[in-house]
Design a protein around this motif. Sequence first.
Motif: not given
Length: 79
Positions: A39-41, A52-53, A62-65, A69-71
């Motif tokens: 949702a955030l991304l 991630a931080k 993050v990318y693995k799960h 990411v294409t906002p």
Amino acid sequence: MRLTSDIPCSRLLKMTRARGRKGGRKPALDEKQIREIKALLRDPEIQVSDVAKRYGVSRATVYKHVGPVTPKKSRKEGE
């Protein structure tokens, strides 16, 4: 009494499973956190490194799960 190092690995795993234990590392993110991150991304202003931080994991995790990411573009950019 035998030391655990004397027991073959496969037998040791069977013994621990019989006691209700599982092997391996615990996941860094649970399902709720993954949904929150997705949702955030969706917001193009939020970067993967910031997320991630916030969750205490690496960008790779993050990318693995989440996957690529294409906002979504805002309406102003699409006009």
